[in-house]
Design a protein around this motif. Structure first.
Motif, PDB file in Angstrom:
ATOM      1  N   ASN A  63      20.453  50.811  -8.999  1.00  0.00           N
ATOM      2  CA  ASN A  63      19.643  51.328 -10.100  1.00  0.00           C
ATOM      3  C   ASN A  63      20.298  51.122 -11.455  1.00  0.00           C
ATOM      4  O   ASN A  63      20.277  52.004 -12.314  1.00  0.00           O
ATOM      5  CB  ASN A  63      19.329  52.820  -9.881  1.00  0.00           C
ATOM      6  CG  ASN A  63      18.140  53.277 -10.708  1.00  0.00           C
ATOM      7  OD1 ASN A  63      17.323  52.471 -11.151  1.00  0.00           O
ATOM      8  ND2 ASN A  63      18.050  54.578 -10.949  1.00  0.00           N
ATOM      9  N   SER A  64      20.875  49.936 -11.648  1.00  0.00           N
ATOM     10  CA  SER A  64      21.561  49.639 -12.906  1.00  0.00           C
ATOM     11  C   SER A  64      20.828  48.591 -13.742  1.00  0.00           C
ATOM     12  O   SER A  64      21.279  48.251 -14.834  1.00  0.00           O
ATOM     13  CB  SER A  64      22.977  49.133 -12.621  1.00  0.00           C
ATOM     14  OG  SER A  64      22.915  47.955 -11.826  1.00  0.00           O
ATOM     15  N   GLY A  65      19.728  48.054 -13.231  1.00  0.00           N
ATOM     16  CA  GLY A  65      18.980  47.060 -13.992  1.00  0.00           C
ATOM     17  C   GLY A  65      19.350  45.629 -13.685  1.00  0.00           C
ATOM     18  O   GLY A  65      19.068  44.726 -14.478  1.00  0.00           O
ATOM     19  N   LYS A  66      19.936  45.363 -12.506  1.00  0.00           N
ATOM     20  CA  LYS A  66      20.338  43.997 -12.161  1.00  0.00           C
ATOM     21  C   LYS A  66      19.132  43.063 -12.099  1.00  0.00           C
ATOM     22  O   LYS A  66      19.136  41.976 -12.682  1.00  0.00           O
ATOM     23  CB  LYS A  66      21.082  43.980 -10.819  1.00  0.00           C
ATOM     24  CG  LYS A  66      22.384  44.764 -10.826  1.00  0.00           C
ATOM     25  CD  LYS A  66      23.124  44.663  -9.502  1.00  0.00           C
ATOM     26  CE  LYS A  66      22.379  45.305  -8.356  1.00  0.00           C
ATOM     27  NZ  LYS A  66      22.186  46.763  -8.530  1.00  0.00           N
ATOM     28  N   SER A  67      18.085  43.489 -11.383  1.00  0.00           N
ATOM     29  CA  SER A  67      16.896  42.633 -11.253  1.00  0.00           C
ATOM     30  C   SER A  67      16.172  42.481 -12.582  1.00  0.00           C
ATOM     31  O   SER A  67      15.609  41.418 -12.872  1.00  0.00           O
ATOM     32  CB  SER A  67      15.943  43.217 -10.202  1.00  0.00           C
ATOM     33  OG  SER A  67      16.558  43.251  -8.932  1.00  0.00           O
ATOM     34  N   THR A  68      16.204  43.513 -13.404  1.00  0.00           N
ATOM     35  CA  THR A  68      15.591  43.432 -14.732  1.00  0.00           C
ATOM     36  C   THR A  68      16.267  42.349 -15.556  1.00  0.00           C
ATOM     37  O   THR A  68      15.604  41.542 -16.220  1.00  0.00           O
ATOM     38  CB  THR A  68      15.694  44.782 -15.460  1.00  0.00           C
ATOM     39  OG1 THR A  68      15.043  45.784 -14.681  1.00  0.00           O
ATOM     40  CG2 THR A  68      15.060  44.720 -16.832  1.00  0.00           C
TER      41      THR A  68
ATOM     42  N   ASP B 185      15.594  41.832   2.311  1.00  0.00           N
ATOM     43  CA  ASP B 185      15.189  42.881   1.365  1.00  0.00           C
ATOM     44  C   ASP B 185      13.670  42.878   1.247  1.00  0.00           C
ATOM     45  O   ASP B 185      13.093  42.070   0.516  1.00  0.00           O
ATOM     46  CB  ASP B 185      15.836  42.647   0.003  1.00  0.00           C
ATOM     47  CG  ASP B 185      15.540  43.782  -0.973  1.00  0.00           C
ATOM     48  OD1 ASP B 185      14.900  44.768  -0.564  1.00  0.00           O
ATOM     49  OD2 ASP B 185      15.944  43.678  -2.148  1.00  0.00           O
ATOM     50  N   ASP B 186      13.032  43.779   1.977  1.00  0.00           N
ATOM     51  CA  ASP B 186      11.573  43.820   2.001  1.00  0.00           C
ATOM     52  C   ASP B 186      11.016  45.074   1.326  1.00  0.00           C
ATOM     53  O   ASP B 186       9.887  45.482   1.582  1.00  0.00           O
ATOM     54  CB  ASP B 186      11.072  43.746   3.446  1.00  0.00           C
ATOM     55  CG  ASP B 186      11.618  44.885   4.307  1.00  0.00           C
ATOM     56  OD1 ASP B 186      12.424  45.695   3.788  1.00  0.00           O
ATOM     57  OD2 ASP B 186      11.240  44.956   5.485  1.00  0.00           O
ATOM     58  N   ARG B 187      11.785  45.695   0.452  1.00  0.00           N
ATOM     59  CA  ARG B 187      11.346  46.938  -0.183  1.00  0.00           C
ATOM     60  C   ARG B 187      10.033  46.767  -0.945  1.00  0.00           C
ATOM     61  O   ARG B 187       9.185  47.661  -0.957  1.00  0.00           O
ATOM     62  CB  ARG B 187      12.416  47.452  -1.153  1.00  0.00           C
ATOM     63  CG  ARG B 187      13.659  48.011  -0.494  1.00  0.00           C
ATOM     64  CD  ARG B 187      14.722  48.312  -1.535  1.00  0.00           C
ATOM     65  NE  ARG B 187      15.170  47.087  -2.207  1.00  0.00           N
ATOM     66  CZ  ARG B 187      15.933  47.083  -3.302  1.00  0.00           C
ATOM     67  NH1 ARG B 187      16.310  48.231  -3.855  1.00  0.00           N
ATOM     68  NH2 ARG B 187      16.319  45.937  -3.838  1.00  0.00           N
ATOM     69  N   TYR B 188       9.866  45.632  -1.596  1.00  0.00           N
ATOM     70  CA  TYR B 188       8.655  45.385  -2.395  1.00  0.00           C
ATOM     71  C   TYR B 188       7.898  44.164  -1.882  1.00  0.00           C
ATOM     72  O   TYR B 188       7.068  43.607  -2.580  1.00  0.00           O
ATOM     73  CB  TYR B 188       9.037  45.182  -3.869  1.00  0.00           C
ATOM     74  CG  TYR B 188       9.907  46.298  -4.408  1.00  0.00           C
ATOM     75  CD1 TYR B 188       9.359  47.524  -4.764  1.00  0.00           C
ATOM     76  CD2 TYR B 188      11.288  46.131  -4.538  1.00  0.00           C
ATOM     77  CE1 TYR B 188      10.142  48.553  -5.253  1.00  0.00           C
ATOM     78  CE2 TYR B 188      12.084  47.158  -5.017  1.00  0.00           C
ATOM     79  CZ  TYR B 188      11.514  48.365  -5.370  1.00  0.00           C
ATOM     80  OH  TYR B 188      12.310  49.384  -5.850  1.00  0.00           O
ATOM     81  N   GLY B 189       8.207  43.745  -0.654  1.00  0.00           N
ATOM     82  CA  GLY B 189       7.625  42.549  -0.086  1.00  0.00           C
ATOM     83  C   GLY B 189       8.672  41.460   0.015  1.00  0.00           C
ATOM     84  O   GLY B 189       9.525  41.315  -0.864  1.00  0.00           O
TER      85      GLY B 189
ATOM     86  N   ARG C  27      12.698  47.878 -11.468  1.00  0.00           N
ATOM     87  CA  ARG C  27      12.179  49.245 -11.468  1.00  0.00           C
ATOM     88  C   ARG C  27      11.293  49.522 -12.675  1.00  0.00           C
ATOM     89  O   ARG C  27      10.718  50.597 -12.784  1.00  0.00           O
ATOM     90  CB  ARG C  27      13.341  50.234 -11.390  1.00  0.00           C
ATOM     91  CG  ARG C  27      13.977  50.287 -10.003  1.00  0.00           C
ATOM     92  CD  ARG C  27      15.131  51.264  -9.936  1.00  0.00           C
ATOM     93  NE  ARG C  27      15.621  51.422  -8.574  1.00  0.00           N
ATOM     94  CZ  ARG C  27      16.460  50.599  -7.966  1.00  0.00           C
ATOM     95  NH1 ARG C  27      16.887  49.515  -8.597  1.00  0.00           N
ATOM     96  NH2 ARG C  27      16.865  50.814  -6.724  1.00  0.00           N
ATOM     97  N   LEU C  28      11.202  48.555 -13.579  1.00  0.00           N
ATOM     98  CA  LEU C  28      10.261  48.650 -14.699  1.00  0.00           C
ATOM     99  C   LEU C  28       8.907  48.084 -14.303  1.00  0.00           C
ATOM    100  O   LEU C  28       8.047  47.855 -15.151  1.00  0.00           O
ATOM    101  CB  LEU C  28      10.809  47.890 -15.907  1.00  0.00           C
ATOM    102  CG  LEU C  28      12.142  48.401 -16.468  1.00  0.00           C
ATOM    103  CD1 LEU C  28      12.566  47.558 -17.671  1.00  0.00           C
ATOM    104  CD2 LEU C  28      12.061  49.868 -16.850  1.00  0.00           C
ATOM    105  N   ASN C  29       8.727  47.830 -12.986  1.00  0.00           N
ATOM    106  CA  ASN C  29       7.468  47.313 -12.436  1.00  0.00           C
ATOM    107  C   ASN C  29       7.165  45.884 -12.890  1.00  0.00           C
ATOM    108  O   ASN C  29       6.011  45.509 -13.082  1.00  0.00           O
ATOM    109  CB  ASN C  29       6.289  48.239 -12.784  1.00  0.00           C
ATOM    110  CG  ASN C  29       6.404  49.592 -12.117  1.00  0.00           C
ATOM    111  OD1 ASN C  29       6.810  49.681 -10.960  1.00  0.00           O
ATOM    112  ND2 ASN C  29       6.070  50.647 -12.841  1.00  0.00           N
TER     113      ASN C  29
END
Length: 252
Positions: A80-85, A109-113, A120-122
């Motif tokens: 939850n540090s913004g890596k994917s962002t 990693d299938d959390r969102y598909g 996490r900002l969608n």
């Protein structure tokens, strides 16, 4: 006041990370005046005014990695540090400049598909996937200007070595994002190799609930109790994991 931008003593390690300032002797960059006395501040301002008048105060340069600076980057952090962002922002920046990027994420990693890089900002976009048998060197990258890898902790040591070789033999910057350690504080094998091989390593910072910098994370069960034993890999989000500082990590 006229500022010259002909050169830059300030260096951005990456366009979406804070810059590092390492002034040399007789540096022409602005000093920190946070705790100086009024007389000292007046002297500093006078020096800056004189420096700027002679065109010596320069603005920082900002540039994306190019083939001339191709290397392996590793950006690690707690959850939850913004890596994917950051990954998605970098991809967008390249594409805005008309440059192609290749995205990867872990197949487990299938959390969102499966095959989705999701902030996490969608913000979400599709990506190629890698599993333990995937060979990064066997792929055709065409005109790819940068390779971006999310969930890089799930790579094997061999895959980390492949990406290092790829960056230096095909001259494509490779930027990996991932966790450094698991919920027990043990290193992920892929991350350990990335820390060893990457020429540019940087921590993405986030905070613990107590207010300190979070460097670790813990696994929790459905009742919010800490889990200290179990398999290293268990996919989950905030309901299963919590980013914590070292002091909270070692609290019984």
């Amino acid at each position: 006041m006229t500022l010259s931008a002909s050169a830059s003593p300030l260096r951005f390690s990456h366009p979406y990370e804070s810059f590092h300032h390492s002034p040399a002797p007789h540096s022409n960059t602005a000093p920190n005046i946070g705790m100086n006395t009024p007389a000292q501040i007046a002297s500093i301002v006078s020096d800056l005014t004189s420096t700027a008048r002679h065109g010596m105060l320069r603005a920082p340069a900002l540039a994306l990695p190019t083939i001339s600076m191709a290397k392996l980057f590793f950006r690690y952090a707690a959850m939850n540090s913004g890596k994917s962002t950051q990954l998605l922002q970098i991809a967008n920046n390249y594409e805005t400049m008309g440059k192609a990027v290749t995205l990867y994420t872990s197949a487990i990693d299938d959390r969102y598909g499966v095959g989705m890089v999701t902030s996490r900002l969608n913000i979400q976009r599709e990506a190629n996937t890698f599993d333990a048998g995937f060979d990064f060197l066997a792929q055709d990258y065409g005109d790819t200007a940068c390779i971006l890898v999310d969930e890089a902790q799930f790579m094997t040591p061999e895959q980390a070595q492949q990406l290092h070789r790829l960056a230096h033999t095909r001259h494509i910057p490779v930027i990996c994002f991932g966790l450094r350690t698991d919920f027990r504080g043990h290193p992920f094998p892929g991350s350990a190799w990335l820390l060893s091989l990457a020429e540019d390593v940087e921590e993405i910072k986030t905070i613990c609930q107590c207010g300190r910098k979070a460097t670790m994370h813990i696994r929790i069960d459905g009742q919010g109790h800490r889990v200290k034993e179990g398999p290293q890999v268990e996919i989950g989000d905030e309901a299963r994991y919590r980013a914590v500082c070292g002091q909270c990590f070692h609290r019984d």
